[in-house]
Design a protein around this motif. Structure first.
Motif, PDB file in Angstrom:
ATOM      1  N   VAL A 120       0.841  -1.198   0.000  1.00 31.35           N
ATOM      2  CA  VAL A 120       0.000   0.000   0.000  1.00 31.35           C
ATOM      3  C   VAL A 120       0.876   1.248   0.000  1.00 31.35           C
ATOM      4  CG1 VAL A 120      -1.677   1.329   1.335  1.00 31.35           C
ATOM      5  CG2 VAL A 120      -1.971  -1.137   1.087  1.00 31.35           C
ATOM      6  N   LYS A 121       1.911   1.248   0.847  1.00 31.87           N
ATOM      7  CA  LYS A 121       2.831   2.388   0.888  1.00 31.87           C
ATOM      8  C   LYS A 121       3.490   2.598  -0.469  1.00 31.87           C
ATOM      9  CE  LYS A 121       4.257   2.453   5.721  1.00 31.87           C
ATOM     10  NZ  LYS A 121       5.379   2.254   6.642  1.00 31.87           N
ATOM     11  N   ALA A 122       3.918   1.498  -1.096  1.00 31.06           N
ATOM     12  CA  ALA A 122       4.576   1.586  -2.395  1.00 31.06           C
ATOM     13  C   ALA A 122       3.617   2.126  -3.446  1.00 31.06           C
ATOM     14  CB  ALA A 122       5.107   0.217  -2.810  1.00 31.06           C
ATOM     15  N   ALA A 123       2.361   1.677  -3.411  1.00 32.23           N
ATOM     16  CA  ALA A 123       1.373   2.146  -4.387  1.00 32.23           C
ATOM     17  C   ALA A 123       1.121   3.638  -4.218  1.00 32.23           C
ATOM     18  CB  ALA A 123       0.073   1.362  -4.245  1.00 32.23           C
ATOM     19  N   LYS A 141       3.188   5.883  -2.965  1.00 33.08           N
ATOM     20  CA  LYS A 141       4.378   6.591  -3.431  1.00 33.08           C
ATOM     21  C   LYS A 141       4.419   6.581  -4.958  1.00 33.08           C
ATOM     22  CE  LYS A 141       9.367   6.664  -2.924  1.00 33.08           C
ATOM     23  NZ  LYS A 141      10.553   6.001  -2.420  1.00 33.08           N
ATOM     24  N   LEU A 142       4.100   5.437  -5.541  1.00 34.59           N
ATOM     25  CA  LEU A 142       4.132   5.311  -6.984  1.00 34.59           C
ATOM     26  C   LEU A 142       3.099   6.221  -7.637  1.00 34.59           C
ATOM     27  CD1 LEU A 142       5.384   3.888  -9.392  1.00 34.59           C
ATOM     28  CD2 LEU A 142       3.750   2.036  -9.063  1.00 34.59           C
ATOM     29  N   PHE A 143       1.885   6.294  -7.081  1.00 37.78           N
ATOM     30  CA  PHE A 143       0.842   7.150  -7.643  1.00 37.78           C
ATOM     31  C   PHE A 143       1.327   8.596  -7.680  1.00 37.78           C
ATOM     32  CE2 PHE A 143      -2.893   9.726  -7.898  1.00 37.78           C
ATOM     33  CZ  PHE A 143      -3.765   9.008  -8.696  1.00 37.78           C
ATOM     34  N   GLY A 144       1.862   9.072  -6.565  1.00 41.41           N
ATOM     35  CA  GLY A 144       2.361  10.440  -6.494  1.00 41.41           C
ATOM     36  C   GLY A 144       3.519  10.685  -7.438  1.00 41.41           C
ATOM     37  N   HIS A 202       5.751  12.881 -12.451  1.00 38.20           N
ATOM     38  CA  HIS A 202       6.500  12.548 -13.661  1.00 38.20           C
ATOM     39  C   HIS A 202       5.725  12.931 -14.924  1.00 38.20           C
ATOM     40  CE1 HIS A 202       9.251  10.417 -16.301  1.00 38.20           C
ATOM     41  NE2 HIS A 202       8.204   9.805 -16.841  1.00 38.20           N
ATOM     42  N   LYS A 203       4.430  12.741 -14.910  1.00 40.10           N
ATOM     43  CA  LYS A 203       3.604  13.065 -16.077  1.00 40.10           C
ATOM     44  C   LYS A 203       3.286  14.558 -16.167  1.00 40.10           C
ATOM     45  CE  LYS A 203       1.310   8.676 -16.831  1.00 40.10           C
ATOM     46  NZ  LYS A 203       0.869   8.581 -18.218  1.00 40.10           N
ATOM     47  N   VAL A 211       0.887  -2.976 -11.274  1.00 39.62           N
ATOM     48  CA  VAL A 211       0.618  -3.927 -10.192  1.00 39.62           C
ATOM     49  C   VAL A 211       0.363  -5.322 -10.780  1.00 39.62           C
ATOM     50  CG1 VAL A 211      -1.040  -4.569  -8.407  1.00 39.62           C
ATOM     51  CG2 VAL A 211      -0.208  -2.219  -8.547  1.00 39.62           C
ATOM     52  N   HIS A 212      -0.437  -5.410 -11.835  1.00 38.70           N
ATOM     53  CA  HIS A 212      -0.755  -6.708 -12.410  1.00 38.70           C
ATOM     54  C   HIS A 212       0.438  -7.323 -13.127  1.00 38.70           C
ATOM     55  CE1 HIS A 212      -4.892  -5.581 -11.480  1.00 38.70           C
ATOM     56  NE2 HIS A 212      -5.075  -6.874 -11.409  1.00 38.70           N
ATOM     57  N   ASP A 213       1.294  -6.509 -13.728  1.00 44.17           N
ATOM     58  CA  ASP A 213       2.486  -7.025 -14.385  1.00 44.17           C
ATOM     59  C   ASP A 213       3.451  -7.615 -13.376  1.00 44.17           C
ATOM     60  OD1 ASP A 213       1.467  -6.294 -16.823  1.00 44.17           O
ATOM     61  OD2 ASP A 213       2.738  -4.526 -17.056  1.00 44.17           O
TER      62      ASP A 213
END
Length: 79
Positions: A6-9, A11-14, A19-20, A74-76
Motif C-alpha cells: 500500500v505504501k509503495a502504491a 508513493k508510486l501514484f504520487g 513525472h507526467k 501492479v498486475h504485471d
C-alpha cells in the motif's frame, strides 16, 4: 495488498503524477499530509488519488490515466 504494498502504491501514484506533469511534488506532499491527518482523526483511509482529485491537484482524466497505469504495473508484477 500488504501494508508495504500500500505504501509503495501511494508513493508510486504520487511519483507518476509528478513525472507526467499533472502536479508538483508539493501537491503530493500536501495530499499525503491530508491523508495522514484523516487517519489521525479516526476517519476512514482515503486513496491518495481521490484526495488529489478532490483538492483539484489533478483532474478526472488524469486520475483515470494514473489508475490505469498503476493497475498495469501492479498486475504485471503479480504475473
Amino acid at each position: 495488498m500488504n501494508p508495504e504494498g500500500v505504501k509503495a502504491a501511494r508513493k508510486l501514484f504520487g511519483e507518476m503524477a509528478v513525472h507526467k506533469g499533472y502536479c508538483t511534488r508539493r501537491d503530493v506532499a500536501k495530499a499525503l499530509k491530508i491523508q495522514a491527518d484523516l487517519v489521525k482523526a479516526g476517519k476512514p483511509p482515503k486513496m491518495l488519488g481521490l484526495i488529489m482529485l478532490e483538492e483539484t491537484m489533478i483532474d478526472n482524466s488524469q486520475f483515470i490515466d494514473l489508475l490505469r497505469e498503476l493497475d498495469h504495473i501492479v498486475h504485471d508484477e503479480v504475473v
